[in-house]
Scaffold this motif. Structure first.
Motif, PDB file in Angstrom:
ATOM      1  N   ILE A  85       0.837  -1.205   0.000  1.00  0.00           N
ATOM      2  CA  ILE A  85       0.000   0.000   0.000  1.00  0.00           C
ATOM      3  C   ILE A  85       0.866   1.247   0.000  1.00  0.00           C
ATOM      4  O   ILE A  85       0.680   2.173  -0.811  1.00  0.00           O
ATOM      5  N   TRP A  86       1.854   1.276   0.907  1.00  0.00           N
ATOM      6  CA  TRP A  86       2.702   2.460   1.003  1.00  0.00           C
ATOM      7  C   TRP A  86       3.661   2.575  -0.178  1.00  0.00           C
ATOM      8  O   TRP A  86       4.055   3.682  -0.551  1.00  0.00           O
ATOM      9  N   SER A  87       4.025   1.457  -0.787  1.00  0.00           N
ATOM     10  CA  SER A  87       4.845   1.522  -2.007  1.00  0.00           C
ATOM     11  C   SER A  87       4.084   2.233  -3.121  1.00  0.00           C
ATOM     12  O   SER A  87       4.649   3.054  -3.855  1.00  0.00           O
ATOM     13  N   ASN A  88       2.798   1.919  -3.246  1.00  0.00           N
ATOM     14  CA  ASN A  88       1.979   2.596  -4.261  1.00  0.00           C
ATOM     15  C   ASN A  88       1.750   4.060  -3.911  1.00  0.00           C
ATOM     16  O   ASN A  88       1.752   4.929  -4.798  1.00  0.00           O
ATOM     17  N   LEU A  89       1.560   4.353  -2.605  1.00  0.00           N
ATOM     18  CA  LEU A  89       1.324   5.739  -2.205  1.00  0.00           C
ATOM     19  C   LEU A  89       2.554   6.602  -2.414  1.00  0.00           C
ATOM     20  O   LEU A  89       2.449   7.788  -2.793  1.00  0.00           O
ATOM     21  N   VAL A 136       0.781  10.411  -2.926  1.00  0.00           N
ATOM     22  CA  VAL A 136       1.492  11.433  -2.143  1.00  0.00           C
ATOM     23  C   VAL A 136       2.156  12.448  -3.057  1.00  0.00           C
ATOM     24  O   VAL A 136       2.006  13.671  -2.867  1.00  0.00           O
ATOM     25  N   ASN A 137       2.887  11.982  -4.052  1.00  0.00           N
ATOM     26  CA  ASN A 137       3.554  12.917  -4.974  1.00  0.00           C
ATOM     27  C   ASN A 137       2.548  13.702  -5.804  1.00  0.00           C
ATOM     28  O   ASN A 137       2.747  14.894  -6.063  1.00  0.00           O
ATOM     29  N   SER A 138       1.462  13.052  -6.192  1.00  0.00           N
ATOM     30  CA  SER A 138       0.433  13.763  -6.963  1.00  0.00           C
ATOM     31  C   SER A 138      -0.194  14.874  -6.130  1.00  0.00           C
ATOM     32  O   SER A 138      -0.432  15.979  -6.619  1.00  0.00           O
ATOM     33  N   LEU A 139      -0.423  14.586  -4.854  1.00  0.00           N
ATOM     34  CA  LEU A 139      -1.010  15.591  -3.961  1.00  0.00           C
ATOM     35  C   LEU A 139      -0.040  16.744  -3.732  1.00  0.00           C
ATOM     36  O   LEU A 139      -0.442  17.918  -3.750  1.00  0.00           O
ATOM     37  N   LEU A 140       1.235  16.434  -3.529  1.00  0.00           N
ATOM     38  CA  LEU A 140       2.225  17.490  -3.310  1.00  0.00           C
ATOM     39  C   LEU A 140       2.375  18.375  -4.543  1.00  0.00           C
ATOM     40  O   LEU A 140       2.534  19.597  -4.434  1.00  0.00           O
ATOM     41  N   GLU A 141       2.310  17.765  -5.713  1.00  0.00           N
ATOM     42  CA  GLU A 141       2.424  18.544  -6.942  1.00  0.00           C
ATOM     43  C   GLU A 141       1.178  19.386  -7.176  1.00  0.00           C
ATOM     44  O   GLU A 141       1.263  20.544  -7.621  1.00  0.00           O
ATOM     45  N   SER A 142       0.007  18.852  -6.867  1.00  0.00           N
ATOM     46  CA  SER A 142      -1.228  19.616  -7.069  1.00  0.00           C
ATOM     47  C   SER A 142      -1.320  20.801  -6.113  1.00  0.00           C
ATOM     48  O   SER A 142      -1.928  21.823  -6.433  1.00  0.00           O
ATOM     49  N   LEU A 143      -0.698  20.669  -4.928  1.00  0.00           N
ATOM     50  CA  LEU A 143      -0.678  21.769  -3.962  1.00  0.00           C
ATOM     51  C   LEU A 143       0.507  22.698  -4.182  1.00  0.00           C
ATOM     52  O   LEU A 143       0.720  23.626  -3.395  1.00  0.00           O
ATOM     53  N   VAL A 159      10.016  -4.651   1.959  1.00  0.00           N
ATOM     54  CA  VAL A 159       8.940  -4.481   0.989  1.00  0.00           C
ATOM     55  C   VAL A 159       9.083  -3.154   0.242  1.00  0.00           C
ATOM     56  O   VAL A 159       8.918  -3.102  -0.981  1.00  0.00           O
ATOM     57  N   LEU A 160       9.392  -2.075   0.945  1.00  0.00           N
ATOM     58  CA  LEU A 160       9.504  -0.773   0.281  1.00  0.00           C
ATOM     59  C   LEU A 160      10.644  -0.740  -0.724  1.00  0.00           C
ATOM     60  O   LEU A 160      10.591   0.004  -1.707  1.00  0.00           O
ATOM     61  N   THR A 161      11.692  -1.530  -0.485  1.00  0.00           N
ATOM     62  CA  THR A 161      12.816  -1.562  -1.431  1.00  0.00           C
ATOM     63  C   THR A 161      12.710  -2.724  -2.409  1.00  0.00           C
ATOM     64  O   THR A 161      13.644  -2.967  -3.175  1.00  0.00           O
ATOM     65  N   ASN A 162      11.580  -3.430  -2.368  1.00  0.00           N
ATOM     66  CA  ASN A 162      11.366  -4.570  -3.265  1.00  0.00           C
ATOM     67  C   ASN A 162      12.464  -5.612  -3.095  1.00  0.00           C
ATOM     68  O   ASN A 162      12.983  -6.158  -4.072  1.00  0.00           O
ATOM     69  N   SER A 163      12.849  -5.849  -1.846  1.00  0.00           N
ATOM     70  CA  SER A 163      13.843  -6.841  -1.419  1.00  0.00           C
ATOM     71  C   SER A 163      15.277  -6.505  -1.822  1.00  0.00           C
ATOM     72  O   SER A 163      16.183  -7.311  -1.632  1.00  0.00           O
ATOM     73  N   THR A 164      15.523  -5.293  -2.356  1.00  0.00           N
ATOM     74  CA  THR A 164      16.874  -4.934  -2.808  1.00  0.00           C
ATOM     75  C   THR A 164      17.674  -4.186  -1.745  1.00  0.00           C
ATOM     76  O   THR A 164      18.864  -3.932  -1.936  1.00  0.00           O
ATOM     77  N   ALA A 165      17.025  -3.780  -0.650  1.00  0.00           N
ATOM     78  CA  ALA A 165      17.681  -2.982   0.403  1.00  0.00           C
ATOM     79  C   ALA A 165      18.149  -1.640  -0.117  1.00  0.00           C
ATOM     80  O   ALA A 165      19.127  -1.077   0.373  1.00  0.00           O
ATOM     81  N   GLY A 166      17.454  -1.115  -1.127  1.00  0.00           N
ATOM     82  CA  GLY A 166      17.757   0.220  -1.612  1.00  0.00           C
ATOM     83  C   GLY A 166      18.895   0.242  -2.620  1.00  0.00           C
ATOM     84  O   GLY A 166      19.505  -0.793  -2.911  1.00  0.00           O
ATOM     85  N   PRO A 167      19.209   1.420  -3.149  1.00  0.00           N
ATOM     86  CA  PRO A 167      20.304   1.525  -4.133  1.00  0.00           C
ATOM     87  C   PRO A 167      21.640   1.152  -3.502  1.00  0.00           C
ATOM     88  O   PRO A 167      22.045   1.721  -2.493  1.00  0.00           O
ATOM     89  N   GLY A 168      22.309   0.177  -4.098  1.00  0.00           N
ATOM     90  CA  GLY A 168      23.590  -0.273  -3.562  1.00  0.00           C
ATOM     91  C   GLY A 168      23.475  -0.939  -2.212  1.00  0.00           C
ATOM     92  O   GLY A 168      24.452  -1.025  -1.470  1.00  0.00           O
ATOM     93  N   ALA A 169      22.286  -1.421  -1.873  1.00  0.00           N
ATOM     94  CA  ALA A 169      22.018  -2.063  -0.572  1.00  0.00           C
ATOM     95  C   ALA A 169      22.379  -1.147   0.588  1.00  0.00           C
ATOM     96  O   ALA A 169      22.756  -1.605   1.663  1.00  0.00           O
ATOM     97  N   GLN A 170      22.211   0.160   0.404  1.00  0.00           N
ATOM     98  CA  GLN A 170      22.579   1.127   1.441  1.00  0.00           C
ATOM     99  C   GLN A 170      21.531   1.230   2.548  1.00  0.00           C
ATOM    100  O   GLN A 170      21.787   1.865   3.577  1.00  0.00           O
ATOM    101  N   ASP A 171      20.353   0.642   2.341  1.00  0.00           N
ATOM    102  CA  ASP A 171      19.309   0.676   3.360  1.00  0.00           C
ATOM    103  C   ASP A 171      19.156  -0.662   4.073  1.00  0.00           C
ATOM    104  O   ASP A 171      18.155  -0.898   4.739  1.00  0.00           O
TER     105      ASP A 171
END
Length: 314
Positions: A139-143, A150-157, A251-263
């Motif tokens: 859910i939060w990955s899509n948001l 979230v980004n659509s709302l920030l851009e619209s505001l 889940v948020l990093t799609n099992s990759t632990a972020g760019p370069g596994a930095q997360d």
């Protein structure tokens, strides 16, 4: 066969029956918990001892390995991924735990009451707790997606001119995961606080109100001291959970632990090193042992602080 004058069995004959019933009464509770105890012994105690043994070997998934002493631990502190995971997990504790201790208490104080409206809010805040962590992560990955809500709302505001990289920037991924962790845990710790608030004597609030204390002053002077032991319990539970975080970042990093596994976090590093065909079970066990020592040190420190604070208040 001897009998009593009234025709009943003698005292000597009834004694074995009483002994038999007493023995059955004593053993019955242990027989009920025996299956659970067997599971705990096999999957907790024996597994923990095996992990401790493997931490001092170079074993892998395909070979038992040999004793290497402290070599795994020396390698750990020269491993860039381990140092990154240690930093991320420590930051998780520092940033998440204060919110987990304070926010649920404020929330519980706001929704305390028996009205239907308060019951609705309590149910709403508790709903994320019963949701699957994977579902919450999706859910939060899509948001938080560049084209998400979230980004659509920030851009619209007109708050941001371009999408914020919540899921591609190292630090934004980490802090987004922290936010999801806090969002997930609020309802759970709120319920614990509600139980503690119910045990505070209403006369204390009445006395504080007569002395001219407002809502904030009552919260600081009556509510917080009244739930101090519960706050320390939640501090302990949230510290352990934060240092061992896995699902949200995974889940948020799609099992990759972020760019370069930095997360990557400590739990993710254990999963990464201890699973798969190339799994290094000895090295993963050494990481698990380090996590155990760090968490244990945190709990001991909290216990010392609790006794010190309790001694000052006595």
């Amino acid at each position: 066969m001897s009998a009593t004058p009234d025709g009943g069995p003698s005292h000597q004959e009834s004694r074995p029956a009483r002994v038999h019933r007493s023995l059955g009464t004593t053993l019955a509770p242990y027989l009920f918990v025996l299956p659970a105890m067997c599971i705990v012994v096999v999957f907790v105690f024996i597994a923990a001892l095996n992990t401790f043994r493997l931490a001092f070997t170079d074993s892998t998934l395909l070979k038992p390995g040999k004793f290497v002493g402290l070599q795994n631990f020396v390698e750990l502190f020269h491993d860039e991924y381990f140092l990154t995971a240690l930093l991320n997990s420590t930051l998780y504790v520092v940033c998440v735990v204060p919110f987990m201790v304070i926010l649920p208490l404020i929330l519980a104080n706001l929704v305390a009451g028996n009205s239907r409206v308060m019951g609705f809010f309590r149910t709403s805040f508790y709903t994320p707790v019963v949701m699957s962590a994977v579902v919450v992560g999706m859910i939060w990955s899509n948001l938080l997606d560049p084209k998400g809500l979230v980004n659509s709302l920030l851009e619209s505001l007109h708050i941001s001119k371009e999408p914020i990289p919540f899921l591609s920037d190292r630090w934004l991924i980490l802090f987004s995961s922290m936010f999801v962790t806090i969002w997930l845990g609020l309802g759970y710790y709120m319920v614990i606080y509600l139980t503690a608030l119910a045990n505070i004597d209403d006369s204390l609030y009445e006395a504080a109100e007569l002395d001219g204390a407002g809502p904030i002053r009552q919260f600081v002077s009556v509510t917080m001291p009244g739930v101090r032991s519960t706050m320390l319990l939640i501090l302990m539970l949230s510290t352990i959970a934060a240092f061992r975080v896995f699902n949200e970042v995974y889940v948020l990093t799609n099992s990759t632990a972020g760019p370069g596994a930095q997360d990557i976090t400590m739990s993710m590093l254990i999963q990464r090193e201890g699973t798969g065909i190339m799994a290094r079970t000895g090295y993963a066990s050494a990481i698990s042992l380090v996590v155990l020592v760090i968490v244990g040190a945190m709990l001991i420190l909290q216990s010392v602080v609790e006794r010190w604070v309790g001694g000052d208040n006595a």
